[in-house]
Design a protein around this motif. Sequence first.
Motif, PDB file in Angstrom:
ATOM      1  N   LEU A   1       0.799  -1.175   0.064  1.00  0.00           N
ATOM      2  CA  LEU A   1       0.084   0.069  -0.039  1.00  0.00           C
ATOM      3  C   LEU A   1       0.954   1.354  -0.113  1.00  0.00           C
ATOM      4  CD1 LEU A   1      -2.849   1.253   0.086  1.00  0.00           C
ATOM      5  CD2 LEU A   1      -2.877   1.064   2.628  1.00  0.00           C
ATOM      6  N   GLY A   2       0.908   1.851  -0.921  1.00  0.00           N
ATOM      7  CA  GLY A   2       2.170   3.003  -1.311  1.00  0.00           C
ATOM      8  C   GLY A   2       3.348   2.345  -1.007  1.00  0.00           C
ATOM      9  N   ARG A   3       4.279   3.346  -0.082  1.00  0.00           N
ATOM     10  CA  ARG A   3       5.490   2.984   0.075  1.00  0.00           C
ATOM     11  C   ARG A   3       5.551   2.304   1.559  1.00  0.00           C
ATOM     12  NH1 ARG A   3       8.783   7.995  -0.559  1.00  0.00           N
ATOM     13  NH2 ARG A   3       8.070   7.822  -2.750  1.00  0.00           N
ATOM     14  N   SER A   4       4.371   1.997   2.178  1.00  0.00           N
ATOM     15  CA  SER A   4       4.406   1.297   3.271  1.00  0.00           C
ATOM     16  C   SER A   4       4.345  -0.042   3.444  1.00  0.00           C
ATOM     17  CB  SER A   4       2.859   1.556   4.032  1.00  0.00           C
ATOM     18  OG  SER A   4       2.060   0.485   3.622  1.00  0.00           O
ATOM     19  N   GLY A   5       4.877  -0.488   4.465  1.00  0.00           N
ATOM     20  CA  GLY A   5       4.871  -1.956   4.496  1.00  0.00           C
ATOM     21  C   GLY A   5       3.895  -3.122   4.360  1.00  0.00           C
ATOM     22  N   LEU A   6       2.602  -2.250   4.386  1.00  0.00           N
ATOM     23  CA  LEU A   6       1.346  -3.045   4.456  1.00  0.00           C
ATOM     24  C   LEU A   6       1.264  -3.670   3.154  1.00  0.00           C
ATOM     25  CD1 LEU A   6      -1.149  -3.947   6.099  1.00  0.00           C
ATOM     26  CD2 LEU A   6      -2.248  -1.842   5.338  1.00  0.00           C
ATOM     27  N   MET A   7       0.872  -5.120   3.147  1.00  0.00           N
ATOM     28  CA  MET A   7       0.621  -5.587   1.747  1.00  0.00           C
ATOM     29  C   MET A   7      -0.853  -5.751   1.820  1.00  0.00           C
ATOM     30  SD  MET A   7       3.395  -6.352   0.320  1.00  0.00           S
ATOM     31  CE  MET A   7       3.016  -7.538  -1.004  1.00  0.00           C
ATOM     32  N   VAL A   8      -1.435  -5.478   0.760  1.00  0.00           N
ATOM     33  CA  VAL A   8      -3.041  -5.605   0.323  1.00  0.00           C
ATOM     34  C   VAL A   8      -3.038  -6.483  -0.760  1.00  0.00           C
ATOM     35  CG1 VAL A   8      -3.489  -3.598   1.400  1.00  0.00           C
ATOM     36  CG2 VAL A   8      -2.911  -3.364  -0.913  1.00  0.00           C
ATOM     37  N   SER A   9      -4.511  -7.136  -0.809  1.00  0.00           N
ATOM     38  CA  SER A   9      -4.788  -8.021  -1.984  1.00  0.00           C
ATOM     39  C   SER A   9      -4.952  -6.996  -2.977  1.00  0.00           C
ATOM     40  CB  SER A   9      -5.936  -8.668  -1.966  1.00  0.00           C
ATOM     41  OG  SER A   9      -7.043  -8.098  -1.094  1.00  0.00           O
ATOM     42  N   GLU A  10      -4.556  -7.345  -4.246  1.00  0.00           N
ATOM     43  CA  GLU A  10      -4.579  -6.232  -5.433  1.00  0.00           C
ATOM     44  C   GLU A  10      -5.992  -6.111  -5.904  1.00  0.00           C
ATOM     45  OE1 GLU A  10      -1.925  -7.398  -8.620  1.00  0.00           O
ATOM     46  OE2 GLU A  10      -3.370  -8.917  -9.460  1.00  0.00           O
TER      47      GLU A  10
END
Length: 333
Positions: free
Chosen positions: A6-15
């Motif tokens: 999610l952006g440059r964050s470390g959070l991964m999201v389903s596309e």
Amino acid sequence: MEFRHLGRSGLMVSEISYGNWITHGSQVEEDAAKACVHAALDEGITTFDTADVYAGTKAEEVLGRALKGVRRESVEIFTKVYWPTGKGPNDRGLSRKHIMESIHGSLRRLQTDYVDLYQAHRFDYETPLEETLRAFDDLVRQGKVLYVGVSEWTADQIAQALKIADEMGFDRLVSNQPQYSMLWRVIEAEVVPLCQKEGVGQIVWSPIAQGVLTGKYLPGQPPPPSSRATDPSGSGFISRFLENQELLARVQDLKPIASDLGLSMAQLAVAWVLQNPNVSSAIIGASRPEQVRDNVKASGVRLSDDVMRAIDEVIGEFAERDPAKTQSPPKRP
């Protein structure tokens, strides 16, 4: 299902994420809503988007019940604040008072201790931006919110927020949630370049243009019964497309492109927005589980340059690109 930062964050999201604007709490019965949520989970979707204002707060309640029993760490829950949720003068906007009260209401309805992303649903011209960002930062410090973002902000508004956050040491915005599709490209001129530079990802809504890009709305014919166009809560957004009969005819010309790729029209539309590297996730909605199962097949699809050019040749001048059309009202409702 593939995943993106999610952006440059470390959070991964389903596309591909699941959103419940219009559907939960209003358009479909709760059993159907739960079936759609569980179909999303079965297909690998981990990211769920809602807002306190959807169905007058009922959408959050339905999503909370639908996700009950699901391992909390395995999903990302996004919600939003801004639009009125009551009749009082402070039951709206992005004041510290409304933000603090709204997050507690959202957490209660969603049956969770925190949300992964809290988004300013529009820009509030009547509240100092520093006040809003400090309230968001306090919620992050309290552990009630993990990341903060915005929805339908202009490039200038996002830039202002990032500058203030940097100057005051607040958590930076990691996302923006704009409308984006083959037909609605207003973010490409200004928002996307700024966000790519600043590490802000797009969580795009209406990648299928409220269903127009499925091809089910035919030129010269009335909308299908029980479609988005017949729902008062969503018909205002779709009317701009349905009023243009030539555009509806052009959409029909996308069918051979989708067919040659072995994709449905909806899958082609979702895959198209995912080709933009600044898009972290595309939100899909559904009133039936089979719609979820169909749309998720767009995950991982790579469209060649030739296909992208062919789509542009079909849509051509009918794609809205004016950045002044960003959905940001002049003042608080």
